[in-house]
Design a protein around this motif. Sequence first.
Motif, PDB file in Angstrom:
ATOM      1  N   GLY A  53       0.785  -1.283   0.041  1.00  0.00           N
ATOM      2  CA  GLY A  53      -0.119   0.079  -0.180  1.00  0.00           C
ATOM      3  C   GLY A  53       1.015   1.124  -0.174  1.00  0.00           C
ATOM      4  O   GLY A  53       0.663   2.128  -0.789  1.00  0.00           O
ATOM      5  N   ASN A  54       2.028   1.192   0.731  1.00  0.00           N
ATOM      6  CA  ASN A  54       2.834   2.428   1.096  1.00  0.00           C
ATOM      7  C   ASN A  54       3.411   2.858  -0.627  1.00  0.00           C
ATOM      8  O   ASN A  54       3.563   3.815  -0.926  1.00  0.00           O
ATOM      9  N   LEU A  55       3.835   1.563  -1.220  1.00  0.00           N
ATOM     10  CA  LEU A  55       4.605   1.591  -2.348  1.00  0.00           C
ATOM     11  C   LEU A  55       3.587   2.154  -3.714  1.00  0.00           C
ATOM     12  O   LEU A  55       3.931   2.990  -4.378  1.00  0.00           O
ATOM     13  N   HIS A 134      12.746   4.155   3.890  1.00  0.00           N
ATOM     14  CA  HIS A 134      12.895   2.772   3.873  1.00  0.00           C
ATOM     15  C   HIS A 134      12.787   2.366   2.500  1.00  0.00           C
ATOM     16  O   HIS A 134      12.737   0.990   2.188  1.00  0.00           O
ATOM     17  N   TYR A 135      12.619   3.031   1.520  1.00  0.00           N
ATOM     18  CA  TYR A 135      12.361   2.782   0.026  1.00  0.00           C
ATOM     19  C   TYR A 135      13.331   3.350  -0.926  1.00  0.00           C
ATOM     20  O   TYR A 135      13.791   4.573  -0.592  1.00  0.00           O
ATOM     21  N   THR A 136      13.554   2.724  -1.922  1.00  0.00           N
ATOM     22  CA  THR A 136      14.587   3.152  -2.848  1.00  0.00           C
ATOM     23  C   THR A 136      14.454   3.438  -4.175  1.00  0.00           C
ATOM     24  O   THR A 136      13.225   2.638  -4.533  1.00  0.00           O
ATOM     25  N   LYS A 170       6.967  -2.430 -17.237  1.00  0.00           N
ATOM     26  CA  LYS A 170       8.153  -3.340 -17.092  1.00  0.00           C
ATOM     27  C   LYS A 170       9.191  -2.558 -16.303  1.00  0.00           C
ATOM     28  O   LYS A 170      10.234  -3.005 -16.097  1.00  0.00           O
ATOM     29  N   VAL A 171       8.920  -1.210 -16.035  1.00  0.00           N
ATOM     30  CA  VAL A 171       9.866  -0.379 -15.587  1.00  0.00           C
ATOM     31  C   VAL A 171       9.769  -0.304 -14.057  1.00  0.00           C
ATOM     32  O   VAL A 171       8.740   0.315 -13.402  1.00  0.00           O
ATOM     33  N   LYS A 172      10.772  -0.642 -13.356  1.00  0.00           N
ATOM     34  CA  LYS A 172      10.949  -0.817 -11.982  1.00  0.00           C
ATOM     35  C   LYS A 172      11.073   0.613 -11.346  1.00  0.00           C
ATOM     36  O   LYS A 172      11.916   1.254 -11.907  1.00  0.00           O
ATOM     37  N   ALA A 173      10.273   1.139 -10.411  1.00  0.00           N
ATOM     38  CA  ALA A 173      10.268   2.393  -9.901  1.00  0.00           C
ATOM     39  C   ALA A 173      10.788   2.509  -8.634  1.00  0.00           C
ATOM     40  O   ALA A 173      12.097   2.931  -8.493  1.00  0.00           O
ATOM     41  N   PHE A 174      10.006   2.009  -7.560  1.00  0.00           N
ATOM     42  CA  PHE A 174      10.417   2.171  -6.241  1.00  0.00           C
ATOM     43  C   PHE A 174      10.482   0.654  -5.655  1.00  0.00           C
ATOM     44  O   PHE A 174       9.755  -0.309  -6.035  1.00  0.00           O
ATOM     45  N   GLY A 175      11.061   0.435  -4.561  1.00  0.00           N
ATOM     46  CA  GLY A 175      11.166  -0.759  -3.904  1.00  0.00           C
ATOM     47  C   GLY A 175      11.927  -0.907  -2.425  1.00  0.00           C
ATOM     48  O   GLY A 175      12.441   0.355  -1.992  1.00  0.00           O
ATOM     49  N   ASP A 176      11.910  -1.853  -1.808  1.00  0.00           N
ATOM     50  CA  ASP A 176      12.284  -1.977  -0.327  1.00  0.00           C
ATOM     51  C   ASP A 176      13.647  -1.722  -0.363  1.00  0.00           C
ATOM     52  O   ASP A 176      14.616  -2.215  -1.187  1.00  0.00           O
ATOM     53  N   ARG A 189      20.847  -6.163  -5.603  1.00  0.00           N
ATOM     54  CA  ARG A 189      21.372  -6.324  -4.368  1.00  0.00           C
ATOM     55  C   ARG A 189      21.018  -5.270  -3.182  1.00  0.00           C
ATOM     56  O   ARG A 189      21.062  -5.134  -2.145  1.00  0.00           O
ATOM     57  N   ASN A 190      20.662  -3.984  -3.837  1.00  0.00           N
ATOM     58  CA  ASN A 190      20.454  -2.875  -3.313  1.00  0.00           C
ATOM     59  C   ASN A 190      19.030  -3.019  -2.749  1.00  0.00           C
ATOM     60  O   ASN A 190      18.476  -1.975  -1.850  1.00  0.00           O
ATOM     61  N   TYR A 191      18.285  -3.722  -3.148  1.00  0.00           N
ATOM     62  CA  TYR A 191      16.653  -4.056  -2.472  1.00  0.00           C
ATOM     63  C   TYR A 191      16.798  -4.862  -1.330  1.00  0.00           C
ATOM     64  O   TYR A 191      17.896  -5.334  -1.106  1.00  0.00           O
ATOM     65  N   SER A 192      15.862  -4.715  -0.417  1.00  0.00           N
ATOM     66  CA  SER A 192      15.557  -5.526   0.870  1.00  0.00           C
ATOM     67  C   SER A 192      14.884  -6.687   0.689  1.00  0.00           C
ATOM     68  O   SER A 192      13.732  -6.315   0.299  1.00  0.00           O
ATOM     69  N   TYR A 193      15.217  -7.997   0.666  1.00  0.00           N
ATOM     70  CA  TYR A 193      14.312  -8.925   0.742  1.00  0.00           C
ATOM     71  C   TYR A 193      13.755  -9.378   2.042  1.00  0.00           C
ATOM     72  O   TYR A 193      14.004 -10.465   2.514  1.00  0.00           O
ATOM     73  N   ARG A 194      13.052  -8.306   2.536  1.00  0.00           N
ATOM     74  CA  ARG A 194      12.653  -8.653   4.121  1.00  0.00           C
ATOM     75  C   ARG A 194      11.263  -9.073   4.172  1.00  0.00           C
ATOM     76  O   ARG A 194      10.649  -9.428   5.305  1.00  0.00           O
TER      77      ARG A 194
END
Length: 269
Positions: A53-55, A134-136, A170-176, A189-194
Motif C-alpha cells: 500500500g505504501n509503494l 525505507h524505500y529506494t 516493465k519499468v521498476k520504480a521504487f522498492g524496499d 542487491r540494493n533491494y531489501s528482501y525482508r
Amino acid sequence: MKKYLQDHTCRSTGIFTLIELLVVIAIIAILAAMLLPALSSARRSAQTTRCIGNLKQIILATNVYADLHDEWLVPGKTQSGSSNKHFYQILGGDNGENPYGLTYEEKNMTSVFCCPSEPRKFGDYSDDDMQYSHYTCNVFVFGWRGMKENSTGLYRDYNFRRNTFDLPDKVKAFGDNVAPDTGGTSFPRNYSYRHGSGGDTRTGATSTPVPPAGAAANISFLDGHVETLTFPQVCPNSSKIAKADYIKGDENGSTVCGSKKYPNAGRKL
C-alpha cells in the motif's frame, strides 16, 4: 456414614488433581505451538500488504508529479539551492507544502515512507539506522545527482520523462531499500528482501549473504502496480535492474534506460 460420603464427594468434585492440571497445561502448550506459526505468518502477511500500500501511494504521487511537470518524473536526488533534495522529500512536501498527497517527516516511523517490516528506524546511518527512506528508487529512471556513469556506459544521474517509456509496466520504480546510506539503487542487491519467508539478514547493499529462496522484496512499477519478487525474479537475465526498463524505440529491451544511445531523452541532474 451416608452423610459423610455425600460431604466427601462434594468436596472432591471441586478440586483439580496435579495430573489433571499438568494435562491442561500440556494441551495449552500444544495449541500455542500450533497457533504461533500461523499468527506469525499472518503478521508478516499484514506487514507485506501495508508495504505494498505504501509503494502504491508513492508511485501514485510520482504520477501526479509527472502530470504537473510536463511528464518529468520526480528526481531521485537533485539540488535545490545549496542543499540536496530527495524524492521522498519532494513527494512528501517537507517544505510545508503537500501537493502530491504524501507526508514526509524525518524519524517519523508511521509515514508512508516507512516499511512495517523494516526494524531499523530513521536516524543516523552511522548508528545502523536508516538515514533515508525505507524505500529506494531506480536511478536509471529517476536519476541520482552525483552518481557517476558506471563501467558499462550507463548514466545514473539522468532524469527521464514518463512518456519516454513504451512499457511502463516493465519499468521498476521504487522498492524496499536495504542500504542505510542511500535512497537510489542500480543493482538487485540494493533491494531489501525482508518479506516472504527466511528474511534478509543484510544491513547494507552487499552481495553476501544471498537472501534465502523464500525472501522477497516489494517493488513498484511505473504503471502503478506492485509485485513481490524474490532475488532471482528481480532481474533474471542480468545483474542490473535496468534491463527491464524499456525505452521508446526499444520494445525488445535490447538496450537499457540511461544508455549513452539515448542521452537526449533525459536531463542531467
